[in-house]
Design a protein around this motif. Structure first.
Motif, PDB file in Angstrom:
ATOM      1  N   ALA A  36      -4.144  -5.970   2.324  1.00 41.55           N
ATOM      2  CA  ALA A  36      -5.032  -7.053   2.141  1.00 41.55           C
ATOM      3  C   ALA A  36      -4.457  -8.085   1.184  1.00 41.55           C
ATOM      4  N   ASN A  37      -3.253  -7.790   0.389  1.00 41.57           N
ATOM      5  CA  ASN A  37      -2.594  -8.827  -0.639  1.00 41.57           C
ATOM      6  C   ASN A  37      -1.426  -8.364  -1.038  1.00 41.57           C
ATOM      7  N   GLY A  38      -0.620  -8.926  -1.662  1.00 40.39           N
ATOM      8  CA  GLY A  38       0.633  -8.386  -2.145  1.00 40.39           C
ATOM      9  C   GLY A  38       0.535  -7.946  -3.361  1.00 40.39           C
ATOM     10  N   THR A  39      -0.134  -7.650  -3.986  1.00 41.44           N
ATOM     11  CA  THR A  39      -0.689  -6.677  -5.128  1.00 41.44           C
ATOM     12  C   THR A  39      -0.881  -5.327  -4.532  1.00 41.44           C
ATOM     13  N   ASP A  40      -1.761  -5.418  -3.940  1.00 37.41           N
ATOM     14  CA  ASP A  40      -1.828  -4.084  -2.878  1.00 37.41           C
ATOM     15  C   ASP A  40      -0.599  -3.505  -2.295  1.00 37.41           C
ATOM     16  N   ALA A  41       0.016  -4.245  -1.659  1.00 36.16           N
ATOM     17  CA  ALA A  41       1.441  -3.989  -1.204  1.00 36.16           C
ATOM     18  C   ALA A  41       2.331  -3.413  -2.069  1.00 36.16           C
ATOM     19  N   LEU A  42       2.383  -3.817  -3.327  1.00 36.41           N
ATOM     20  CA  LEU A  42       3.436  -3.394  -4.396  1.00 36.41           C
ATOM     21  C   LEU A  42       2.652  -1.953  -4.790  1.00 36.41           C
ATOM     22  N   GLU A  43       1.405  -1.746  -5.002  1.00 38.32           N
ATOM     23  CA  GLU A  43       0.678  -0.507  -5.430  1.00 38.32           C
ATOM     24  C   GLU A  43       0.780   0.522  -4.298  1.00 38.32           C
ATOM     25  N   LEU A  44       0.835   0.144  -3.095  1.00 39.53           N
ATOM     26  CA  LEU A  44       0.813   1.058  -1.999  1.00 39.53           C
ATOM     27  C   LEU A  44       2.262   1.525  -1.848  1.00 39.53           C
ATOM     28  N   ALA A  45       3.304   0.717  -2.075  1.00 42.23           N
ATOM     29  CA  ALA A  45       4.668   1.044  -1.933  1.00 42.23           C
ATOM     30  C   ALA A  45       5.054   2.060  -2.886  1.00 42.23           C
ATOM     31  N   LEU A  46       4.486   1.670  -4.285  1.00 38.10           N
ATOM     32  CA  LEU A  46       4.816   2.721  -5.430  1.00 38.10           C
ATOM     33  C   LEU A  46       4.235   4.165  -5.186  1.00 38.10           C
ATOM     34  N   ARG A  47       2.773   4.238  -4.685  1.00 33.34           N
ATOM     35  CA  ARG A  47       1.963   5.257  -4.441  1.00 33.34           C
ATOM     36  C   ARG A  47       2.627   6.082  -3.497  1.00 33.34           C
ATOM     37  N   ALA A  48       3.338   5.342  -2.316  1.00 28.82           N
ATOM     38  CA  ALA A  48       3.721   6.211  -1.303  1.00 28.82           C
ATOM     39  C   ALA A  48       5.176   6.956  -1.563  1.00 28.82           C
ATOM     40  N   ALA A  74       0.175  -3.914 -10.593  1.00 29.74           N
ATOM     41  CA  ALA A  74       0.651  -2.889  -9.633  1.00 29.74           C
ATOM     42  C   ALA A  74       1.274  -1.341 -10.065  1.00 29.74           C
ATOM     43  N   VAL A  75       1.878  -1.746 -10.863  1.00 25.96           N
ATOM     44  CA  VAL A  75       2.568  -0.237 -11.663  1.00 25.96           C
ATOM     45  C   VAL A  75       1.606   0.561 -12.413  1.00 25.96           C
ATOM     46  N   VAL A  76       0.857  -0.295 -12.997  1.00 28.00           N
ATOM     47  CA  VAL A  76      -0.137   0.439 -13.802  1.00 28.00           C
ATOM     48  C   VAL A  76      -1.329   1.009 -12.665  1.00 28.00           C
ATOM     49  N   ARG A  77      -1.773   0.134 -11.758  1.00 28.79           N
ATOM     50  CA  ARG A  77      -2.527   0.605 -10.672  1.00 28.79           C
ATOM     51  C   ARG A  77      -2.276   1.849 -10.054  1.00 28.79           C
ATOM     52  N   ALA A  78      -0.827   1.899  -9.881  1.00 30.23           N
ATOM     53  CA  ALA A  78      -0.362   3.175  -9.122  1.00 30.23           C
ATOM     54  C   ALA A  78      -0.080   4.353 -10.289  1.00 30.23           C
ATOM     55  N   GLY A  79      -0.777   4.172 -11.440  1.00 30.42           N
ATOM     56  CA  GLY A  79      -0.642   5.258 -12.278  1.00 30.42           C
ATOM     57  C   GLY A  79       0.617   5.654 -13.021  1.00 30.42           C
ATOM     58  N   LEU A  80       1.679   4.442 -12.974  1.00 26.66           N
ATOM     59  CA  LEU A  80       2.774   4.482 -13.823  1.00 26.66           C
ATOM     60  C   LEU A  80       2.683   3.426 -14.703  1.00 26.66           C
TER      61      LEU A  80
END
Ligand SMILES: *Cc1c(COP(=O)(O)O)cnc(C)c1O
Length: 366
Positions: free
Chosen positions: A59-71, A93-99
């Motif tokens: 949906a956007n670039g911030t989500d893309a970073l979060e999704l990459a980190l979560r994966a 994105a790092v914070v959103r991914a729990g990192l």
């Protein structure tokens, strides 16, 4: 004197207007707004463009970073090294991914993440996110060496099509993210982004997490959320991707022209290209050592859409206070924030427009 915008999105649209309208008509006729055939087609085309096997629209670039980190399934709370001089989304994105973001300073010449500083921070961290700032790649070979077994995730939001030693942005990291925010080199007509990777398992994980954790309708295998690329945006991106190599070439020509118009001028430093890099000039950011804000005000008064990317480094943003950094933590990024000034640059900018920018800038400096 006519106004000159920082980015001229209408000029880009004019080149693809017909193709986009036809594509929209095709989508409207079928009603396939989510996961329509244009999404899969764009993903295949963008993967090829990025020199990897898989691209997953988001949906956007911030989500893309979060999704990459979560994966990557890093340990919750693990440290992720990233530069202090970036758009805030990298740290979000790092914070959103729990990192946990571990910020480091940038080099004084190119303002890219400094490998020497990354080396100090990496022993306590689990991953590294270099940001390809302004359209050129961070020094990937030293960074990959330093990272060792730790995954490297490129933030390629500003670098679609940029290369280093001939190798394209997005193909260096284990997994990489990009943004198709309208003003980016490849821009949608709204929010959009993508994750690219050679790793099939990671691509599958991104697809799953970004689609409610579900690979099959109503079977939710893992906790996820909704971050998909719209079919209408995919239509726009397909039309623009075909023009992107030519557009990036036009940006390089415009950057070279600024070099001729502004080279040797007292009081400003022009942006440089790291050896080995093929720059795509997402932003043309000069440095004004003294009185940057007055120069910016004079440009604005003359109708020139100059900007500052970014005026406050991540570690001095109120939202990231609890990371514990302070004024003085990253002196190179802090000094740069007070000096950088982005001039109008887009593929369709004319020589006359650039001369007008240069003339106004010369007057503003004196
Ligand atoms: C634009 C940008 C992002 C975020 O992209 P969005 O699509 O706006 O969420 C992330 N990192 C950098 C460096 C960017 O420039």
């Amino acid at each position: 004197m006519t106004a000159i915008p920082l980015v001229d999105l209408q000029a880009a649209h004019a080149e693809v207007a017909e193709e986009v309208r036809e594509g929209f008509d095709r989508v409207l006729a079928t009603g396939a707004y989510i996961k329509g055939p244009d999404v899969a087609a764009f993903e295949a085309e963008y993967a090829e463009f990025s020199g990897v096997r898989h691209a997953v629209g988001t949906a956007n670039g911030t989500d893309a970073l979060e999704l990459a980190l979560r994966a990557l399934r890093l340990a919750p709370g693990a440290g992720v090294v990233l530069p202090a001089n970036t758009f805030v989304a990298t740290a979000e994105a790092v914070v959103r991914a729990g990192l946990r973001p571990v910020l480091v300073d940038v080099d004084p010449e190119y303002l890219l993440i400094d490998p020497a500083r990354a080396a100090e921070a990496l022993p306590g961290a689990a991953a590294l996110v270099p940001v390809h700032l302004n359209g050129q790649l961070a020094p990937m070979r030293p960074l990959l060496d330093l990272a060792g077994d730790r995954p490297v995730i490129e933030d390629g939001a500003q670098s679609q099509g940029a290369r280093q030693d001939g190798r394209v942005s997005g193909s260096w990291g284990r997994i990489s993210a990009t943004s198709f925010y309208p003003g980016k080199n490849l821009g949608a007509y709204g929010d959009a982004g993508a994750v690219v990777t050679d790793d099939e398992e990671l691509a599958t994980a991104v697809r799953l997490i970004g689609d409610h954790g579900s690979g099959r309708k109503y079977v939710h295998e893992t906790f996820g959320f909704n971050s998909r690329l719209d079919t209408l945006q995919a239509v726009v991106l397909r039309a623009k991707l075909r023009r992107l190599p030519g557009w990036n070439e036009a940006r390089r020509a415009a950057a070279a022209r600024y070099g001729e118009l502004l080279g040797g001028l007292d009081g400003i430093t022009l942006p440089g290209t790291l050896p080995g890099n093929e720059h795509v000039w997402h932003l043309y950011a000069v440095r004004v050592e003294h009185g940057r804000d007055e120069v910016l005000a004079k440009l604005h008064a003359a109708g020139i859409g100059a900007g500052i990317h970014y005026p406050v480094p991540v570690h001095l943003q109120p939202a990231f206070r609890e990371l514990g950094y302070a004024e003085g933590s990253f002196p190179v990024a802090e000094r740069a924030a007070g000096e950088i000034l982005t001039l109008p640059l887009f593929p369709q900018i004319t020589a006359v427009q650039q001369e007008q920018v240069a003339e106004t800038l010369v007057k503003a400096l004196h």
